[in-house]
Design an enzyme around this catalytic site. Structure first.
Site, PDB file in Angstrom:
ATOM      1  N   PRO A 210       0.823  -1.212   0.000  1.00  0.00           N
ATOM      2  CA  PRO A 210       0.000   0.000   0.000  1.00  0.00           C
ATOM      3  C   PRO A 210       0.861   1.267   0.000  1.00  0.00           C
ATOM      4  CG  PRO A 210      -0.465  -1.378   1.928  1.00  0.00           C
ATOM      5  CD  PRO A 210       0.682  -1.988   1.220  1.00  0.00           C
ATOM      6  N   PRO A 211       0.273   2.410  -0.349  1.00  0.00           N
ATOM      7  CA  PRO A 211       1.044   3.657  -0.378  1.00  0.00           C
ATOM      8  C   PRO A 211       1.592   4.010   1.006  1.00  0.00           C
ATOM      9  CG  PRO A 211      -1.126   3.952  -1.350  1.00  0.00           C
ATOM     10  CD  PRO A 211      -1.115   2.596  -0.749  1.00  0.00           C
ATOM     11  N   GLY A 212       2.755   4.603   1.016  1.00  0.00           N
ATOM     12  CA  GLY A 212       3.318   5.119   2.260  1.00  0.00           C
ATOM     13  C   GLY A 212       3.935   4.094   3.178  1.00  0.00           C
ATOM     14  N   GLY A 214       6.852   2.646   2.648  1.00  0.00           N
ATOM     15  CA  GLY A 214       8.314   2.715   2.624  1.00  0.00           C
ATOM     16  C   GLY A 214       8.955   2.001   1.458  1.00  0.00           C
ATOM     17  N   LYS A 215       8.239   1.827   0.360  1.00  0.00           N
ATOM     18  CA  LYS A 215       8.820   1.136  -0.799  1.00  0.00           C
ATOM     19  C   LYS A 215       9.949   1.967  -1.410  1.00  0.00           C
ATOM     20  CE  LYS A 215       4.799   0.865  -2.819  1.00  0.00           C
ATOM     21  NZ  LYS A 215       3.989   1.401  -1.728  1.00  0.00           N
ATOM     22  N   HIS A 432     -23.787  10.659  21.358  1.00  0.00           N
ATOM     23  CA  HIS A 432     -23.388   9.768  20.270  1.00  0.00           C
ATOM     24  C   HIS A 432     -22.025   9.134  20.573  1.00  0.00           C
ATOM     25  CE1 HIS A 432     -23.092   8.712  15.861  1.00  0.00           C
ATOM     26  NE2 HIS A 432     -21.810   8.670  16.206  1.00  0.00           N
ATOM     27  N   GLU A 433     -21.045   9.961  20.937  1.00  0.00           N
ATOM     28  CA  GLU A 433     -19.704   9.438  21.182  1.00  0.00           C
ATOM     29  C   GLU A 433     -19.676   8.535  22.409  1.00  0.00           C
ATOM     30  OE1 GLU A 433     -17.304   9.601  19.078  1.00  0.00           O
ATOM     31  OE2 GLU A 433     -18.407  10.950  17.762  1.00  0.00           O
ATOM     32  N   ASP A 509     -20.230   5.896  10.415  1.00  0.00           N
ATOM     33  CA  ASP A 509     -20.412   4.654  11.168  1.00  0.00           C
ATOM     34  C   ASP A 509     -21.151   3.634  10.314  1.00  0.00           C
ATOM     35  OD1 ASP A 509     -19.355   6.093  13.227  1.00  0.00           O
ATOM     36  OD2 ASP A 509     -21.295   6.535  14.157  1.00  0.00           O
TER      37      ASP A 509
HETATM   38  P1  ADP Z   1       5.848   4.346  -0.644  1.00  0.00           P
HETATM   39  O1  ADP Z   1       6.915   4.491  -1.678  1.00  0.00           O
HETATM   40  O2  ADP Z   1       5.660   2.943  -0.189  1.00  0.00           O
HETATM   41  O3  ADP Z   1       4.558   4.968  -1.014  1.00  0.00           O
HETATM   42  P2  ADP Z   1       7.650   5.969   0.829  1.00  0.00           P
HETATM   43  O4  ADP Z   1       8.854   5.119   0.790  1.00  0.00           O
HETATM   44  O5  ADP Z   1       7.619   7.102  -0.118  1.00  0.00           O
HETATM   45  O6  ADP Z   1       6.344   5.105   0.642  1.00  0.00           O
HETATM   46  O7  ADP Z   1       7.471   6.487   2.308  1.00  0.00           O
HETATM   47  C1  ADP Z   1       7.115   7.796   2.605  1.00  0.00           C
HETATM   48  C2  ADP Z   1       7.728   8.224   3.901  1.00  0.00           C
HETATM   49  O8  ADP Z   1       7.159   7.519   4.989  1.00  0.00           O
HETATM   50  C3  ADP Z   1       9.203   7.937   3.981  1.00  0.00           C
HETATM   51  O9  ADP Z   1       9.958   8.961   3.449  1.00  0.00           O
HETATM   52  C4  ADP Z   1       9.434   7.768   5.458  1.00  0.00           C
HETATM   53  O10 ADP Z   1       9.630   9.002   6.075  1.00  0.00           O
HETATM   54  C5  ADP Z   1       8.129   7.222   5.955  1.00  0.00           C
HETATM   55  N1  ADP Z   1       8.181   5.758   6.130  1.00  0.00           N
HETATM   56  C6  ADP Z   1       7.421   4.859   5.491  1.00  0.00           C
HETATM   57  N2  ADP Z   1       7.704   3.606   5.907  1.00  0.00           N
HETATM   58  C7  ADP Z   1       8.689   3.717   6.809  1.00  0.00           C
HETATM   59  C8  ADP Z   1       9.422   2.772   7.601  1.00  0.00           C
HETATM   60  N3  ADP Z   1       9.188   1.454   7.516  1.00  0.00           N
HETATM   61  N4  ADP Z   1      10.368   3.241   8.438  1.00  0.00           N
HETATM   62  C9  ADP Z   1      10.603   4.569   8.519  1.00  0.00           C
HETATM   63  N5  ADP Z   1       9.956   5.492   7.809  1.00  0.00           N
HETATM   64  C10 ADP Z   1       8.999   5.100   6.968  1.00  0.00           C
HETATM   65 ZN    ZN Z   2     -20.212   7.674  15.367  1.00  0.00          ZN
END
Ligand code: ADP
Ligand code: ZN
Ligand code: MG
Length: 615
Positions: A210-212, A214-215, A432-433, A509
């Protein structure tokens, strides 16, 4: 986030650079505008010279080898005058008559030839080279960083870093991915060892997740660990307006890489070019994409991996990739990079906290437990938001409340103090909460609440209950899944119980509850009617995971009925739990309305005050 590896020169150095440039420009301007500064010789007619001589103004006279007469006057010593020898005139006699000293051959106080050469040739050269560099630098910056290079006919932005400066220590968690990549690092270190045995390493590895997660970070870490150059390009860069450009870019990229081997070539978001070829072609862009992909395949085949070029690619929609890309000899290694688990989240928080001053109140474990499902990028963002908040508050270190507040900020948006929520609405939101929290707390399987707030958010949420998991869960039983739905319906149930009316506040919800119920029926085999039959297939697991039906229309209708029944049942259960604890509901809601934000401990204390009955 800032990329450490790509920083350009510090501000001091460039300041000096500009300073020197300005100095040079001023000097040159002076020379061009006032040539007399350099060459202070003025030409005059011979009769003028004679006149000065007669009047006795001439101080010294020099006769150069090429018969030029240079003289200075008594009252203006800083200027040299020049005139030519007139044939038939005896200069020597004239000078003698006037009583003026004469020297032969040498030129008086003129700028030294070395200086002259420097000023007329070297200085302009330095100037133009300097201006040229300045220009090209600004151009490059505009094109995206000092390392962006343009190749050949195509203007692909290929980022080349000679050292990424990122190591595996910068990537928290993701141990399996790191293990898989360590072999590549080793290969880049000593390719000979592999060649001797006759082993060929895979040409490419595909990072999937998934995005974000650390790929991109991992790919750069591989280059950093192996101390090899890192070439990166994003798949979307290949797709251009003109047909054939994408393929040219691929060729350029691989040519460059071959020259710099051993090195890493990283193709980010490869799905943009690597999508399944459907054969239909048709609309413009498709054809171009196909050509680009074909070129990529050709380059990968014609590539000798023993030279030490390793190709990494990343994608978050692996199912849409063309099968040809995944064939042996191409991206035959697939490395999953999943969302971090509890331990991973804590580790990521710690990695990013290294750069931030934290005080002793900070408890990463709690934050990690409160951020179930968050990606590495989100966690990095949470740490940064916390640091920003600490600065806003005028503190020198980050404390736990900063982190907790930023978890909410990242997940639910910023606080909106001016939202103008009426008193009555706030009351409804409180109930609600508390409804959610009470139902959660009274069901043994639900995660305890950590914090409840009715401060409105920029995301539109009017309230928010922060839950923390007690420990990492990999499996969810049917009861747990059902109880989760019950908790989600708890908010609406409280509204109806107390106000006998319902509001729009429960839309999120409802959406979530429906999603879980649907998954239980169609994917987890948790309904009695259907049992273990897959009725839906998930399309892209890493991007929200929308599902498509895999059953007949009649079955689909029955699935809908089943889902409706399940959510209804959950709603009834929530109402039942709440009506059994109506006093507590009132007490807690009043407390929340008063305080706006309460912690899990405060909540549990009130709940347990005079021995709450078990549900
Ligand atoms: P992706 O390419 O999977 O979308 P990114 O490699 O660009 O994600 O990650 C974005 C940022 O999130 C990185 O620059 C880093 O700061 C942080 N991050 C993501 N995964 C990790 C991890 N496993 N350890 C440390 N930082 C991470
Ligand atoms: Zn709610
Ligand atoms: Mg990325």
């Amino acid at each position: 986030m800032k990329d450490n590896g790509r920083e350009s020169k510090g501000p001091r150095k460039s300041f000096l650079y500009y300073y020197v440039m300005i100095l040079l420009i001023t000097m040159l301007l002076n020379i061009f505008l006032f040539p007399s500064l350099l060459d202070r010789t003025q030409e005059v007619r011979y009769d003028q010279f004679e006149q000065q001589l007669e009047e006795g103004n001439v101080e010294e006279v020099y006769v150069t080898t090429n018969d030029e007469v240079i003289f200075t006057l008594r009252d203006s010593q800083w200027v040299n005058y020049k005139t030519g020898l007139v044939p038939g005139v005896n200069l020597y006699e004239e000078l003698k008559a006037a009583g003026v000293e004469a020297y032969a051959a040498e030129t008086p106080t003129q700028a030294s030839p070395l200086l002259e050469f420097f000023l007329t040739w070297i200085l302009p050269l330095i100037f133009f080279v300097g201006v040229g560099q300045l220009l090209s630098r600004t151009m490059m910056k505009r094109m995206g960083g000092p390392n962006a290079m343009t190749f050949g006919k195509s203007n692909a932005k290929i980022y080349a870093e000679s050292e990424t400066g990122i190591t595996f220590a910068d990537v928290a968690g993701q141990e399996e991915a790191k293990d898989a990549l360590k072999e590549i690092v080793d290969f880049l270190h000593n390719p000979n060892r592999y060649a001797e045995i006759g082993a060929t390493l895979p040409k490419g590895a595909l990072l999937v997740g998934p995005p974000g997660t650390g790929k991109t970070l991992l790919a750069r870490a591989v280059a950093g660990e192996a101390h090899v150059p890192f070439f990166s390009i994003s798949g979307s860069e290949f797709v251009e307006m003109f047909v054939g450009m994408g393929a040219a870019k691929v060729r350029d990229l691989f040519k460059q890489a071959a020259e710099k081997a051993p090195c890493i070539v990283f193709i980010d978001e490869i799905d943009t070019i690597g999508k399944k070829r459907d054969g239909a072609g048709g609309i413009g862009g498709n054809d171009e994409r196909e050509q680009t992909l074909n070129q990529l395949l050709t380059e990968m085949d014609g590539f000798d991996s023993r030279k030490g070029v390793v190709i990494l690619a990343a994608t978050n929609r692996p199912e849409s990739l063309d099968k040809a890309l995944l064939r042996p000899g191409r991206f035959d290694r697939r490395i999953p990079v999943e969302l971090p688990d509890l331990k991973g989240r804590e580790a990521i928080l710690r990695v990013h906290a290294r750069k931030v001053l934290m005080d002793e109140t900070v408890d990463f474990n709690t934050i990690a437990r409160a951020t179930s499902g968050a990606s590495g990028a989100e966690l990095a963002n949470i740490v940064n938001e916390a640091a920003l908040r600490a600065v806003r508050m005028g503190r020198r270190t980050v404390c736990q409340s900063d982190l907790e507040e930023s978890v909410e900020t990242v997940i639910a948006g910023y606080q909106r103090k001016d939202a103008g929520v009426s008193k009555n609405e706030k009351k409804i939101v409180s109930y609600h909460e508390i409804g959610h929290a009470l139902v959660a707390a009274l069901q043994s399987h639900s995660a305890p609440v950590h914090k409840i707030t009715i401060v409105p958010r920029t995301s539109g949420a009017l309230g928010y209950t922060m839950q923390v998991e007690s420990d990492q869960r990999f499996l969810m039983s049917r009861d747990e899944a059902f109880n989760k739905i019950v908790t989600l319906t708890g908010g609406r149930a409280a509204e109806e119980l107390i106000f006998h009316s319902v509001t729009t506040g429960a839309s999120n919800d409802i959406e979530q509850a429906t999603k879980i119920a649907r998954a239980m029926v169609t994917r987890y085999g948790m309904s009695e009617q259907f049992g273990m039959v897959a009725l839906e297939t998930v399309n892209n697991a890493y991007l929200g995971g929308d599902a498509s039906l895999a059953c007949s229309e009649e079955t689909a209708a029955r699935v809908d009925e089943e889902v409706v029944a399940m959510v209804k049942e959950a709603y009834q259960k929530a109402k039942q739990i709440l009506s059994g604890h109506e006093e507590k509901l009132h007490e807690l809601a009043a407390y929340l309305l008063d305080k706006e934000t309460i912690t899990g401990e405060e909540f549990m204390e009130i709940l347990n005050r005079e021995g709450a009955r078990e549900a």
